[in-house]
Design an enzyme around this catalytic site. Structure first.
Site, PDB file in Angstrom:
ATOM      1  N   LYS A 205       7.999  93.089 -26.944  1.00 23.72           N
ATOM      2  CA  LYS A 205       8.104  91.795 -27.627  1.00 23.72           C
ATOM      3  C   LYS A 205       6.877  90.958 -27.297  1.00 23.72           C
ATOM      4  O   LYS A 205       6.605  90.667 -26.129  1.00 23.72           O
ATOM      5  CB  LYS A 205       9.375  91.059 -27.204  1.00 23.72           C
ATOM      6  CG  LYS A 205       9.634  89.793 -28.007  1.00 23.72           C
ATOM      7  CD  LYS A 205      10.917  89.113 -27.570  1.00 23.72           C
ATOM      8  CE  LYS A 205      11.228  87.931 -28.488  1.00 23.72           C
ATOM      9  NZ  LYS A 205      10.111  86.975 -28.577  1.00 23.72           N
TER      10      LYS A 205
ATOM     11  N   ASP B  53       4.521  87.525 -27.380  1.00 25.34           N
ATOM     12  CA  ASP B  53       4.722  86.083 -27.319  1.00 25.34           C
ATOM     13  C   ASP B  53       3.535  85.409 -27.991  1.00 25.34           C
ATOM     14  O   ASP B  53       2.564  85.022 -27.344  1.00 25.34           O
ATOM     15  CB  ASP B  53       4.856  85.638 -25.863  1.00 25.34           C
ATOM     16  CG  ASP B  53       5.403  84.221 -25.736  1.00 25.34           C
ATOM     17  OD1 ASP B  53       5.804  83.651 -26.766  1.00 25.34           O
ATOM     18  OD2 ASP B  53       5.442  83.699 -24.608  1.00 25.34           O
TER      19      ASP B  53
ATOM     20  N   GLU C   2       7.589  89.785 -21.939  1.00 27.67           N
ATOM     21  CA  GLU C   2       8.769  89.004 -22.303  1.00 27.67           C
ATOM     22  C   GLU C   2      10.007  89.846 -22.572  1.00 27.67           C
ATOM     23  O   GLU C   2      11.126  89.443 -22.263  1.00 27.67           O
ATOM     24  CB  GLU C   2       8.461  88.160 -23.539  1.00 27.67           C
ATOM     25  CG  GLU C   2       9.587  87.225 -23.931  1.00 27.67           C
ATOM     26  CD  GLU C   2       9.257  86.373 -25.139  1.00 27.67           C
ATOM     27  OE1 GLU C   2      10.126  85.622 -25.592  1.00 27.67           O
ATOM     28  OE2 GLU C   2       8.120  86.456 -25.640  1.00 27.67           O
TER      29      GLU C   2
END
Length: 321
Positions: free
Chosen positions: A31, A33, A180
């Protein structure tokens, strides 16, 4: 030059890891950011970047203009624009200095040398005049990885591989690396423009911190008289250092309980070593301890995306280092 359709990005839903027996039905991606971007490449060397809202953000990222010539084919790609830290991890705080420069091309060009942007590509939804949104995710990934848009030296884009069948391991790897979290994508799923779909699941590596409540900001409307947000801190070199504002995570009953405790602990003096620049703040004696969940910290030590978890009556402020 091929006319390209406008495509809204498909969105992920918060969720949990799938059962081990079904892990092989999902692909896992790190993921990122950053700033979501749909990338339009008409095939004539031009590049148009659009944000999640559809706004044209091309001018803010001049270093990505070479992508059109690099591919040389008409396509619509999905990805995330990030700024990388010294360890190669996406750092939203760094990227913020690049966002919003659409109307300042000269400044965007200067900032591209100071804080270079990097485009992480994770999907292809249109290619050579044909829509790919009805193809399964696994097939789209294979097509994407065959476009030759890997992370070669000197390039401002990359196509990180997806991991299939090892979701739990992928999540643990991101946690260890300080990333993340992960996005899980069902291998058979089609691309659903503009839809927040359960076929894509986002799982964050949630961190926990014990904090001291030093103040609060009153709520409005139905929250009048109740805390809209808590101002929390941590002990640092003998002083209470501001760690951020927490405005989510309570039930209505918990919020009412906190309101009573805050009134009892009311103080005219700010307990933080340096008063946070928060309008309308009310101070309290630093004796309430709580536990919050958050994703990462800023370089200044502030909690990002904090959410209240619970009071910690078992801990005294002096227990929080």
């Amino acid at each position: 030059m091929v006319s390209l359709p406008r495509i809204a990005p498909m969105l992920a839903t918060p969720g949990r890891l799938p059962p081990p027996a079904t892990e092989d039905q999902w692909g896992a991606e790190a993921k990122q950011d950053g700033q979501r971007a749909i990338v339009y490449l008409p095939g004539d060397g031009k590049v148009v970047l659009r944000s999640r809202s559809g706004a044209d953000i091309t001018a803010a990222y001049p270093e990505l203009s070479a992508l059109g010539d690099a591919l040389g084919r008409p396509a619509v790609l999905d990805g995330e624009i990030v700024a990388l830290d010294g360890q190669g991890r996406s750092d939203f705080e760094r990227l913020q200095s690049r966002m919003g420069l659409v109307g300042s091309p000269a400044k965007a060009a200067r900032m591209s040398e100071i804080v270079p942007a990097h485009l992480v590509l994770f999907d292809v939804v249109h290619l050579d005049g044909s829509s790919l949104i009805k193809l399964p995710y696994a097939e789209r990934r294979t097509i994407l990885e065959g476009l030759g848009l890997g992370g070669a030296s000197g390039r401002s884009w990359s196509t990180p591989a997806a991991v299939v069948g090892h979701a739990a391991q992928a999540l643990e790897t991101t946690r260890t690396a300080g990333v993340e979290g992960i996005i899980l994508k069902r291998l058979t799923s089609v691309y659903e423009p503009g839809v927040r779909s359960p076929a894509w699941i986002k799982i964050r590596n949630i961190l926990v911190a014990d904090v001291i409540v030093g103040g609060w900001v009153p709520g409005h409307g139905r929250l009048t008289g109740l805390p809209g947000a808590l101002l929390v801190g941590e002990r640092h070199e003998g002083a209470l250092r501001y760690a951020g504002s927490v405005g989510t995570g309570w039930t209505q009953r918990e919020r009412a309980t906190l309101a009573e405790l805050l009134q009892i602990a009311a103080s005219a003096e700010c307990p933080f070593g340096t008063a946070p620049p928060v309008a309308g703040a009310r101070w309290v004696l630093p004796r309430l301890v709580g536990e919050v969940r958050y994703t990462t910290r800023t370089r200044a030590g502030l909690l990002r995306q904090p959410s209240w978890h619970r009071l910690r009556p078992d801990l005294a402020p002096d227990d929080i280092a």
